[in-house]
Design a protein around this motif. Structure first.
Motif, PDB file in Angstrom:
ATOM      1  N   PRO A  63       0.838  -1.207   0.000  1.00 39.31           N
ATOM      2  CA  PRO A  63       0.000   0.000   0.000  1.00 39.31           C
ATOM      3  C   PRO A  63       0.871   1.254   0.000  1.00 39.31           C
ATOM      4  CG  PRO A  63      -0.015  -1.056   2.158  1.00 39.31           C
ATOM      5  CD  PRO A  63       0.728  -1.963   1.247  1.00 39.31           C
ATOM      6  N   CYS A  85      -8.261  -1.372   8.723  1.00 41.35           N
ATOM      7  CA  CYS A  85      -7.124  -2.282   8.499  1.00 41.35           C
ATOM      8  C   CYS A  85      -7.201  -3.484   9.447  1.00 41.35           C
ATOM      9  CB  CYS A  85      -5.823  -1.533   8.723  1.00 41.35           C
ATOM     10  SG  CYS A  85      -4.387  -2.595   8.556  1.00 41.35           S
ATOM     11  N   PRO A  86      -7.366  -4.697   8.923  1.00 40.38           N
ATOM     12  CA  PRO A  86      -7.563  -5.862   9.803  1.00 40.38           C
ATOM     13  C   PRO A  86      -6.400  -6.102  10.770  1.00 40.38           C
ATOM     14  CG  PRO A  86      -8.073  -6.413   7.533  1.00 40.38           C
ATOM     15  CD  PRO A  86      -7.442  -5.074   7.522  1.00 40.38           C
ATOM     16  N   ALA A  89      -2.267  -2.244  10.827  1.00 42.60           N
ATOM     17  CA  ALA A  89      -0.926  -1.930  10.359  1.00 42.60           C
ATOM     18  C   ALA A  89      -0.717  -0.433  10.202  1.00 42.60           C
ATOM     19  CB  ALA A  89      -0.667  -2.619   9.022  1.00 42.60           C
ATOM     20  N   ILE A  90      -1.815   0.334  10.147  1.00 44.66           N
ATOM     21  CA  ILE A  90      -1.699   1.759   9.818  1.00 44.66           C
ATOM     22  C   ILE A  90      -1.775   2.613  11.079  1.00 44.66           C
ATOM     23  CG2 ILE A  90      -2.714   3.627   8.462  1.00 44.66           C
ATOM     24  CD1 ILE A  90      -3.818   1.583   6.566  1.00 44.66           C
ATOM     25  N   ILE A 115       2.832   2.826   7.862  1.00 37.98           N
ATOM     26  CA  ILE A 115       2.272   1.490   7.630  1.00 37.98           C
ATOM     27  C   ILE A 115       3.349   0.474   8.002  1.00 37.98           C
ATOM     28  CG2 ILE A 115       1.256  -0.117   5.995  1.00 37.98           C
ATOM     29  CD1 ILE A 115       0.232   2.135   4.419  1.00 37.98           C
ATOM     30  N   CYS A 120       1.147  -5.677   7.628  1.00 42.35           N
ATOM     31  CA  CYS A 120       0.244  -5.575   6.478  1.00 42.35           C
ATOM     32  C   CYS A 120       0.065  -6.926   5.798  1.00 42.35           C
ATOM     33  CB  CYS A 120       0.809  -4.577   5.473  1.00 42.35           C
ATOM     34  SG  CYS A 120      -0.139  -4.498   3.968  1.00 42.35           S
ATOM     35  N   ILE A 121      -1.189  -7.261   5.484  1.00 39.71           N
ATOM     36  CA  ILE A 121      -1.475  -8.525   4.825  1.00 39.71           C
ATOM     37  C   ILE A 121      -1.892  -8.320   3.377  1.00 39.71           C
ATOM     38  CG2 ILE A 121      -2.079  -9.757   6.945  1.00 39.71           C
ATOM     39  CD1 ILE A 121      -4.983  -9.152   6.289  1.00 39.71           C
ATOM     40  N   TYR A 122      -1.678  -7.120   2.865  1.00 36.17           N
ATOM     41  CA  TYR A 122      -1.950  -6.828   1.453  1.00 36.17           C
ATOM     42  C   TYR A 122      -3.404  -7.140   1.084  1.00 36.17           C
ATOM     43  CZ  TYR A 122       3.120  -6.785   1.307  1.00 36.17           C
ATOM     44  OH  TYR A 122       4.421  -6.511   1.560  1.00 36.17           O
ATOM     45  N   LEU A 125      -8.058  -3.487   1.782  1.00 34.82           N
ATOM     46  CA  LEU A 125      -9.240  -2.853   2.371  1.00 34.82           C
ATOM     47  C   LEU A 125      -9.037  -1.351   2.504  1.00 34.82           C
ATOM     48  CD1 LEU A 125     -10.507  -5.329   5.077  1.00 34.82           C
ATOM     49  CD2 LEU A 125     -11.484  -4.780   2.872  1.00 34.82           C
ATOM     50  N   CYS A 126      -7.777  -0.925   2.779  1.00 36.37           N
ATOM     51  CA  CYS A 126      -7.523   0.504   2.936  1.00 36.37           C
ATOM     52  C   CYS A 126      -7.836   1.233   1.633  1.00 36.37           C
ATOM     53  CB  CYS A 126      -6.090   0.754   3.379  1.00 36.37           C
ATOM     54  SG  CYS A 126      -4.858  -0.150   2.457  1.00 36.37           S
ATOM     55  N   LEU A 137      -2.800   0.191  -3.531  1.00 40.53           N
ATOM     56  CA  LEU A 137      -1.843  -0.898  -3.478  1.00 40.53           C
ATOM     57  C   LEU A 137      -1.112  -0.948  -4.807  1.00 40.53           C
ATOM     58  CD1 LEU A 137      -3.495  -1.583  -0.977  1.00 40.53           C
ATOM     59  CD2 LEU A 137      -3.148  -3.980  -1.493  1.00 40.53           C
TER      60      LEU A 137
HETATM   61  S1  SF4 Z   1      -3.559  -3.544   2.610  1.00 38.31           S
HETATM   62 FE1  SF4 Z   1      -4.889  -4.243   4.274  1.00 38.31          FE
HETATM   63  S2  SF4 Z   1      -3.427  -4.755   5.834  1.00 38.31           S
HETATM   64 FE2  SF4 Z   1      -2.282  -3.549   4.419  1.00 38.31          FE
HETATM   65  S3  SF4 Z   1      -2.434  -1.496   5.218  1.00 38.31           S
HETATM   66 FE3  SF4 Z   1      -4.125  -1.755   3.784  1.00 38.31          FE
HETATM   67  S4  SF4 Z   1      -5.838  -2.408   5.045  1.00 38.31           S
HETATM   68 FE4  SF4 Z   1      -3.997  -2.672   6.267  1.00 38.31          FE
END
Ligand code: SF4
Ligand code: SF4
Lengths: 176, 166, 387
Positions: A63, A85-86, A89-90, A115, A120-122, A125-126, A137
């Motif tokens: 991201p 963010c699950p 990470a942010i 971040i 971050c799990i890619y 959602l962000c 991303l």
């Molecule tokens: S991609 Fe998912 S895990 Fe990574 S910063 Fe965005 S919301 Fe968080």
């Protein structure tokens, strides 16, 4: 509805099992031999050759934050991405845009935006939640570092990776 | 073989045999028994009885005790660890043991075989062959009888365990 | 006391020590680490991948122009792996039973290494026989000691105090007991044929009469040999398959089966303690392969090659000094072992894992019975052809 998995009737050779084992060994031997003799095509020698050129545009890499065509940072520090963010990470520290600024009506900007790339799990959602199309991303997938602190992307790094993105959000631009 | 080894291994054996009884944890007791068996096997080997020594390890330490340990671990015995030491019972046990040892020493001293030195056996000892031929010639009938006995025992176990299932 | 010391045979002790050091540190341990490497490379090739092909020797660190990456590449990988395992954090979880947790890895590997003592890994070298302990009960000794290696696994599973290792330990003990029976019974026909249990003598017998599994290596084939080949082959199959079960290799690796038990009995281990289990597993493979080579495949013998005392083989080869043949014999032995190790790896990456009940049924119902009938068959053949 219940479904009964049909069990095939085994022939005598199959019940004895050893012939099947030998057959299996021959199959793996064929693969082994072809690979050893270089008959199997090697698709890519990764670190030397990369697949960046054939990467699809929707690839979900790291991201990043982006600026718009005026060089304004798009993020308005609404912190929606921080909440969605699950893995949490942010981290955002919002700041106020000084009234003298050209973009004073935007009111807020992120003073700090970190971040944690270890977390971050890619998931993307962000990017999905952002009302300002400020976070994307991009295609960077090989994120490495020698220390934990190196793995936290700060605001400067995020903009460096993100660059400029023309977008559909025009509400802050002066009326034509 | 040097008598040094005899002392080392018999002390090892006795020490761990004592720890079988003294340990409160069943797994520790079982393991002590294994070490004790190993000491016994080493004693056999130091007497040049390689076959008996190896079989001792193979059967007792390698199979029987593994089963023991298996059962102990499955049952997860905690009661033994919680039980209080019963002074009277312990003292009784110690007295019986001491009495038995005293008796043994007394009898062995009196027997002529206890004081008689043995000559060394001829050097290349083919003990596997010796055990085999002795078993199948001199003791053939008892050997077969023992075999039948074991067969009966194992059939009995199967019958008993099957009845449980019904 | 002084007498006791003086009565010891110091030459024997010194040569035994030298042989132990040679076998353990110069042959088996490097062989273990390169078997791990081979495992990764072979599995990769079987699956149309390349495997670890990068790690060379970082000579650029010493100021040279390029790194050396030897011919297939990646031959430095085992060294890097070893360094990694040594330097990793050695973590002991708080809930384990400390004492048993600590001794378990040592027990596992010690039992395996001791079995190597009776393997004749060469003919003789400068007059010294290439076997550390020449005992009359070689194979039994190996079975006895390797049956102890289960304690390492069981204790690891029990002391870790959590369910996956525990299940792994339980599975391992029942599996070992089941297959030890088949393993021991399957070689009884060999003992009937050979009439001895001394491993160096078993090899000598095969030098004279042809390898047991390939009885034509002495240049002639009698009817008796052809008939005996059938039970020997059955023994070989049962023995090898049981060996897979004994060494916890796929398709019988239920004690550590990843899909069900995370990593089985060594789930809670890390760093060098984990590495000891790993080493033990591969060392057990080497020990088992050595036993197969010694009993079925003629040990250090290769047709036409003389032994370490320049005896046997082709006559014109006797011009070469005997010690060279001693070294050649050792190399031949470990060459055969390496071939068997390849077979182990090959099978692992071919077959899926057995289910637990299948494993037990195979051991108790099929192998045990077949091995038993095999004994009677061999005895019958031998009674029919009393030389
Ligand atoms: S991609 Fe998912 S895990 Fe990574 S910063 Fe965005 S919301 Fe968080
Ligand atoms: S990146 Fe988007 S969602 Fe996140 S704080 Fe900035 S504007 Fe809000």
């Amino acid at each position: 509805m219940a479904y009964t998995v049909p069990r095939p009737k085994l022939t005598l050779a199959e019940k004895f099992y050893l012939p099947q084992v030998v057959a299996g060994l021959l199959i793996t031997w064929k693969h082994f031999k072809n690979m050893l003799l270089g008959r199997t095509k090697i698709i890519m020698q990764y670190p030397e050759e990369k697949w960046d050129a054939s990467m699809p545009s929707y690839y979900r890499g790291a991201p990043t934050l982006v600026r718009d065509e005026h060089g304004r940072e798009r993020c308005v520090a609404c912190q929606l991405c921080e909440f969605i963010c699950p893995p949490r990470a942010i981290r955002i520290k919002p700041g106020e845009i000084p009234p003298a600024s050209k973009w004073a009506k935007v009111e807020k900007y992120p003073e700090e935006f970190d971040i944690d790339m270890i977390r971050c799990i890619y998931c993307g959602l962000c990017e999905e939640v952002c009302p300002e199309q400020a976070i994307f991303l991009r295609k960077d997938y090989a994120i490495t570092g020698l220390s934990r602190s190196e793995m936290i992307h700060n605001k400067a790094k995020l903009y460096e990776l993100g660059g400029v993105m023309d977008g559909v959000v025009n509400k802050w631009n002066p009326k034509k | 073989m040097s008598p040094l080894f005899f002392w080392i291994f018999s002390l090892l054996m006795l020490g761990f045999a004592a720890s079988v009884v003294l340990n409160r944890n069943p797994v520790a007791s079982a393991l002590s028994l294994v070490v004790s068996f190993l000491g016994l096997a080493a004693l056999y080997v130091s007497l040049d009885a390689y076959f008996i020594g190896t079989i001792q390890v193979l059967v007792y330490a390698g199979a029987v005790m593994v089963l023991f340990l298996f059962i102990i671990m499955l049952l997860d015995l905690k009661a033994e660890q919680r039980r209080k030491l019963n002074i009277a019972v312990t003292a009784g046990g110690v007295i019986v043991t001491l009495g038995f040892v005293a008796q043994l020493i007394h009898v062995l001293h009196r027997l002529p075989i206890g004081n008689q030195p043995f000559s060394a056996l001829p050097a290349p000892l083919d003990d596997v062959r010796n055990v085999g031929t002795t078993l199948f010639s001199a003791y053939n009938l008892p050997f077969q009888v023992v075999g039948v006995l074991l067969l009966v025992a194992s059939i009995g176990v199967i019958v008993l365990s099957k009845r449980e299932l019904k | 006391m002084m007498n006791a010391l003086a009565s010891l045979d110091w030459f024997l002790i010194a040569t035994s020590l030298a042989k132990t050091v040679f076998l353990l540190f110069l042959v088996v341990l490097p062989m273990v680490s390169y078997t791990v490497y081979a495992e990764r490379r072979v599995s990769a090739l079987i699956q149309d991948r390349l495997g670890p092909n990068r790690v060379g020797f970082p000579t650029t660190l010493l100021g040279l122009k390029t790194d050396i990456s030897p011919f297939l590449g990646g031959l430095g990988q085992p060294i890097a792996d070893a360094v990694k395992l040594l330097l990793k954090e050695d973590f002991t979880p708080a809930h384990v039973k400390k004492f048993y947790y600590w001794i378990a890895p040592g027990l596992g590997i010690a039992a395996v290494i001791v079995t190597l003592a009776v393997i004749p890994f060469g003919s003789s070298f400068l007059g010294v026989p290439m076997v550390i302990a020449n005992v009359n009960v070689g194979p039994l000794f190996i079975f006895a000691i390797s049956s102890l290696s289960v304690y390492g696994i069981v204790l690891a599973g029990w002391s870790a105090n959590s369910k996956y290792p525990f299940l792994g330990g339980i599975r391992s003990s029942s599996q070992m007991i089941s297959y030890e029976l088949a393993l021991g019974l399957s070689v009884v026909p060999l003992f009937l044929i050979l009439g001895r249990l001394n491993l160096p003598e078993i090899v000598q017998y095969q030098v004279k009469n042809g390898w047991l599994l390939l009885p034509f290596t002495d240049g002639k084939l009698t009817l008796k040999e052809v008939l005996l080949w059938i039970p020997v082959f059955i023994s070989f199959v049962i023995f090898t398959i049981s060996l897979f079960a004994e060494t916890n290799r796929l398709p019988f690796d239920l004690p550590e089966c990843e899909t069900e038990l995370v990593a089985g009995y060594h789930t809670e281990y890390s760093s060098m303690k984990f590495a000891l289990f790993f080493l033990g597993e591969y060392a057990a493979m080497i020990a088992g392969s050595s036993l197969v080579v010694t009993m079925f495949l003629g040990g250090w013998h290769l047709p036409f090659i003389p032994d370490g005392a320049n005896q046997g083989g082709l006559d014109f080869l006797h011009a070469v000094p005997a010690w060279i043949w001693g070294i050649v014999n050792i190399t031949v032995f470990f060459g055969k072992v390496a071939a068997l190790l390849f077979f182990f790896i090959w099978v692992r990456w071919t077959l899926p894992r057995f289910r637990y009940d299948q494993l037990m049924r195979l051991g108790w119902i099929y192998f045990f019975e077949i091995a038993f009938i095999n004994v009677i068959l061999t005895a019958g053949i031998l009674a029919f052809f009393p030389n």
